[in-house]
Design a protein around this motif. Structure first.
Motif, PDB file in Angstrom:
ATOM      1  N   ARG A  87       5.445  -7.291  46.783  1.00 12.87           N
ATOM      2  CA  ARG A  87       6.115  -6.947  45.525  1.00 12.87           C
ATOM      3  C   ARG A  87       7.271  -7.890  45.219  1.00 12.87           C
ATOM      4  O   ARG A  87       8.006  -7.695  44.247  1.00 12.87           O
ATOM      5  CB  ARG A  87       6.623  -5.501  45.601  1.00 12.87           C
ATOM      6  CG  ARG A  87       5.500  -4.495  45.644  1.00 12.87           C
ATOM      7  CD  ARG A  87       5.985  -3.082  45.883  1.00 12.87           C
ATOM      8  NE  ARG A  87       6.454  -2.892  47.250  1.00 12.87           N
ATOM      9  CZ  ARG A  87       6.701  -1.707  47.801  1.00 12.87           C
ATOM     10  NH1 ARG A  87       6.519  -0.596  47.089  1.00 12.87           N
ATOM     11  NH2 ARG A  87       7.127  -1.607  49.048  1.00 12.87           N
ATOM     12  N   ALA A  88       7.420  -8.931  46.054  1.00 11.03           N
ATOM     13  CA  ALA A  88       8.479  -9.919  45.883  1.00 11.03           C
ATOM     14  C   ALA A  88       8.017 -11.217  46.522  1.00 11.03           C
ATOM     15  O   ALA A  88       6.913 -11.289  47.087  1.00 11.03           O
ATOM     16  CB  ALA A  88       9.776  -9.425  46.530  1.00 11.03           C
ATOM     17  N   HIS A 120      13.245 -12.328  46.515  1.00 12.41           N
ATOM     18  CA  HIS A 120      13.319 -12.651  45.096  1.00 12.41           C
ATOM     19  C   HIS A 120      12.332 -11.766  44.334  1.00 12.41           C
ATOM     20  O   HIS A 120      11.155 -11.675  44.707  1.00 12.41           O
ATOM     21  CB  HIS A 120      12.964 -14.119  44.851  1.00 12.41           C
ATOM     22  CG  HIS A 120      13.893 -15.087  45.512  1.00 12.41           C
ATOM     23  ND1 HIS A 120      13.767 -16.456  45.373  1.00 12.41           N
ATOM     24  CD2 HIS A 120      14.975 -14.904  46.311  1.00 12.41           C
ATOM     25  CE1 HIS A 120      14.724 -17.062  46.057  1.00 12.41           C
ATOM     26  NE2 HIS A 120      15.460 -16.140  46.640  1.00 12.41           N
ATOM     27  N   ARG A 121      12.799 -11.179  43.253  1.00 12.00           N
ATOM     28  CA  ARG A 121      11.948 -10.343  42.400  1.00 12.00           C
ATOM     29  C   ARG A 121      12.013 -10.895  40.971  1.00 12.00           C
ATOM     30  O   ARG A 121      12.724 -10.360  40.115  1.00 12.00           O
ATOM     31  CB  ARG A 121      12.402  -8.884  42.453  1.00 12.00           C
ATOM     32  CG  ARG A 121      12.404  -8.300  43.865  1.00 12.00           C
ATOM     33  CD  ARG A 121      12.756  -6.824  43.885  1.00 12.00           C
ATOM     34  NE  ARG A 121      12.985  -6.352  45.245  1.00 12.00           N
ATOM     35  CZ  ARG A 121      12.028  -5.962  46.089  1.00 12.00           C
ATOM     36  NH1 ARG A 121      10.765  -5.992  45.676  1.00 12.00           N
ATOM     37  NH2 ARG A 121      12.319  -5.550  47.305  1.00 12.00           N
ATOM     38  N   VAL A 144       9.956 -10.847  38.448  1.00 12.13           N
ATOM     39  CA  VAL A 144       9.469  -9.989  37.361  1.00 12.13           C
ATOM     40  C   VAL A 144       9.619  -8.540  37.806  1.00 12.13           C
ATOM     41  O   VAL A 144       8.868  -8.054  38.658  1.00 12.13           O
ATOM     42  CB  VAL A 144       8.002 -10.295  37.022  1.00 12.13           C
ATOM     43  CG1 VAL A 144       7.551  -9.459  35.814  1.00 12.13           C
ATOM     44  CG2 VAL A 144       7.805 -11.780  36.735  1.00 12.13           C
ATOM     45  N   LYS A 145      10.579  -7.858  37.242  1.00  9.84           N
ATOM     46  CA  LYS A 145      10.882  -6.485  37.639  1.00  9.84           C
ATOM     47  C   LYS A 145       9.664  -5.583  37.474  1.00  9.84           C
ATOM     48  O   LYS A 145       8.992  -5.601  36.448  1.00  9.84           O
ATOM     49  CB  LYS A 145      12.045  -5.948  36.794  1.00  9.84           C
ATOM     50  CG  LYS A 145      12.507  -4.560  37.200  1.00  9.84           C
ATOM     51  CD  LYS A 145      13.683  -4.105  36.358  1.00  9.84           C
ATOM     52  CE  LYS A 145      14.142  -2.704  36.760  1.00  9.84           C
ATOM     53  NZ  LYS A 145      15.293  -2.238  35.941  1.00  9.84           N
ATOM     54  N   GLY A 146       9.368  -4.826  38.523  1.00  9.60           N
ATOM     55  CA  GLY A 146       8.267  -3.878  38.473  1.00  9.60           C
ATOM     56  C   GLY A 146       6.899  -4.485  38.690  1.00  9.60           C
ATOM     57  O   GLY A 146       5.891  -3.770  38.641  1.00  9.60           O
ATOM     58  N   SER A 147       6.825  -5.786  38.948  1.00 10.72           N
ATOM     59  CA  SER A 147       5.529  -6.428  39.135  1.00 10.72           C
ATOM     60  C   SER A 147       4.988  -6.166  40.536  1.00 10.72           C
ATOM     61  O   SER A 147       5.728  -5.824  41.459  1.00 10.72           O
ATOM     62  CB  SER A 147       5.633  -7.934  38.895  1.00 10.72           C
ATOM     63  OG  SER A 147       6.481  -8.538  39.858  1.00 10.72           O
ATOM     64  N   ASN A 192       2.697 -10.211  43.977  1.00 16.21           N
ATOM     65  CA  ASN A 192       3.395 -11.476  43.730  1.00 16.21           C
ATOM     66  C   ASN A 192       2.921 -12.550  44.703  1.00 16.21           C
ATOM     67  O   ASN A 192       2.923 -12.326  45.916  1.00 16.21           O
ATOM     68  CB  ASN A 192       4.901 -11.278  43.894  1.00 16.21           C
ATOM     69  CG  ASN A 192       5.520 -10.569  42.709  1.00 16.21           C
ATOM     70  OD1 ASN A 192       6.148 -11.169  41.860  1.00 16.21           O
ATOM     71  ND2 ASN A 192       5.333  -9.250  42.659  1.00 16.21           N
ATOM     72  N   HIS A 212       1.295 -12.855  39.448  1.00 17.08           N
ATOM     73  CA  HIS A 212       1.755 -11.491  39.658  1.00 17.08           C
ATOM     74  C   HIS A 212       0.971 -10.564  38.739  1.00 17.08           C
ATOM     75  O   HIS A 212       0.190 -11.010  37.898  1.00 17.08           O
ATOM     76  CB  HIS A 212       3.255 -11.378  39.335  1.00 17.08           C
ATOM     77  CG  HIS A 212       3.586 -11.748  37.924  1.00 17.08           C
ATOM     78  ND1 HIS A 212       3.508 -13.055  37.443  1.00 17.08           N
ATOM     79  CD2 HIS A 212       3.977 -10.990  36.860  1.00 17.08           C
ATOM     80  CE1 HIS A 212       3.838 -13.075  36.169  1.00 17.08           C
ATOM     81  NE2 HIS A 212       4.119 -11.836  35.782  1.00 17.08           N
TER      82      HIS A 212
END
Length: 330
Positions: free
Chosen positions: A148-149, A171-172, A174-177, A180, A195
């Motif tokens: 998720r990151a 590192h994230r 794209v929030k909620g993606s 990844n 993603h």
């Protein structure tokens, strides 16, 4: 629709590799773009577009790596002439992976274990001096095993890294993606992120220096994944210049099954122009068709005087899988 973030100026590299720039400007509206950020962004990045119809060449054939499962992805450390290979550990549900370092002949040079990171569908290598920094997914989703990151870490032989450690940057972009997966274009210093948002696969392209600093503002490009048909299994991607390359396919079945060896597989390659988000080419490949198990796994670019587009294939019996690498020249 593809979104763009403009860059000012026209570099010498853009002029050298910008054979398609005027065509791109014409397609986007001609003179109206002169002097605008959109025109600056339309300049072709360094590197050729690989023609997927070109015959494949054998590079490494059936070499073992540290773990016993199929490879998931691989990437080149061009200055040091090394290749890094990712494999899942176990069934992949926990997001544990093994990372193996090999030379260009396929000889094992070292390994690491990554606990709770993900499935390893994409990766990148960023050489820094004598070291190699690896970009992978991290923060494995318990329900899927996919990250998720993303993260970046230095390769250290025989070291084990565990998600949640304070030494691992998370590192994230794209929030909620979900799902990844990174890939790195070292020629143009770009990071490409694959993603999923609401279950739909998409790509974003970032400046590598910004990504390394954790700065994920407006991407250089953002576009949906195309070129993958319903029911096909996505098996890897990479990028060079203004193009993303993808691979789909599955392992051989028996002769009475849907993917028998006599049909030479169901592996397809495709390319996307990140400037427009359009599918440029899609081709069936017979590369490595004589392997016994032959599951397509991973793509990468090797930067030589003439760059090469690589495909990975797994073979061998369960519990003793091997890797094979084939490439298409530019």
């Amino acid at each position: 629709m593809t979104s763009q973030r403009g860059r000012a100026g026209l570099s010498r590299r853009g002029l050298l590799y910008g054979g398609g720039a005027l065509a791109a400007v014409t397609a986007l509206g001609g003179g109206a773009l002169w002097g605008s950020s959109a025109f600056a962004e339309a300049q072709a990045a360094a590197g050729p577009r690989f023609k997927l119809s070109t015959a494949a060449v054998k590079y490494i054939r059936e070499k073992p790596v540290h773990h016993t499962t199929v490879l998931q992805s691989f990437a080149f450390d061009n200055p040091h002439k090394h290749i890094y290979v990712l494999q899942v550990v176990g069934d992949g549900s926990k997001g544990d992976m093994c990372l193996t370092k090999i030379n260009y002949s396929g000889t094992k040079l070292g390994y690491m274990f990554l606990r709770g990171f993900g499935h390893g569908v994409g990766m990148g290598v960023e050489p820094v001096g004598a070291d190699a920094y690896i970009w992978t997914e991290t923060d494995s989703n318990p329900s899927s095993g996919y990250g998720r990151a993303i993260t970046r870490f230095k390769f250290v032989n025989k070291k084990t890294l565990t998600y949640g450690s304070s030494s691992i940057p998370v590192h994230r972009p794209v929030k909620g993606s979900t799902s990844n997966q990174p890939s790195v274009d070292m020629l143009n210093k770009r990071l490409v992120l694959r993603h999923r948002v609401a279950g739909v696969a998409r790509y974003r392209v970032y400046d590598l220096a910004d990504a390394k600093a954790g700065k994920y503002g407006a991407p250089l490009y953002e576009f949906p994944q195309v070129g993958v048909k319903s029911g096909e299994v996505f098996q890897g991607f990479c990028s060079l210049g203004d193009y993303v390359y993808q691979m789909v396919g599955t392992s051989y079945t028996g002769e009475s099954g849907s993917n028998p060896p006599s049909k030479r597989g169901n592996t397809y390659l495709s390319s996307i122009d990140m400037r427009t988000g359009a599918l440029v080419e899609r081709r069936w490949t017979q590369a490595a068709y004589s392997l016994d198990f032959r599951e397509p796994e991973g793509m990468a670019v090797q930067l030589t005087s003439k760059p090469r587009l690589f495909m990975g294939f797994a073979s061998g019996r369960s519990g003793a899988r091997k890797i094979s690498l084939y490439y298409k020249p530019s």
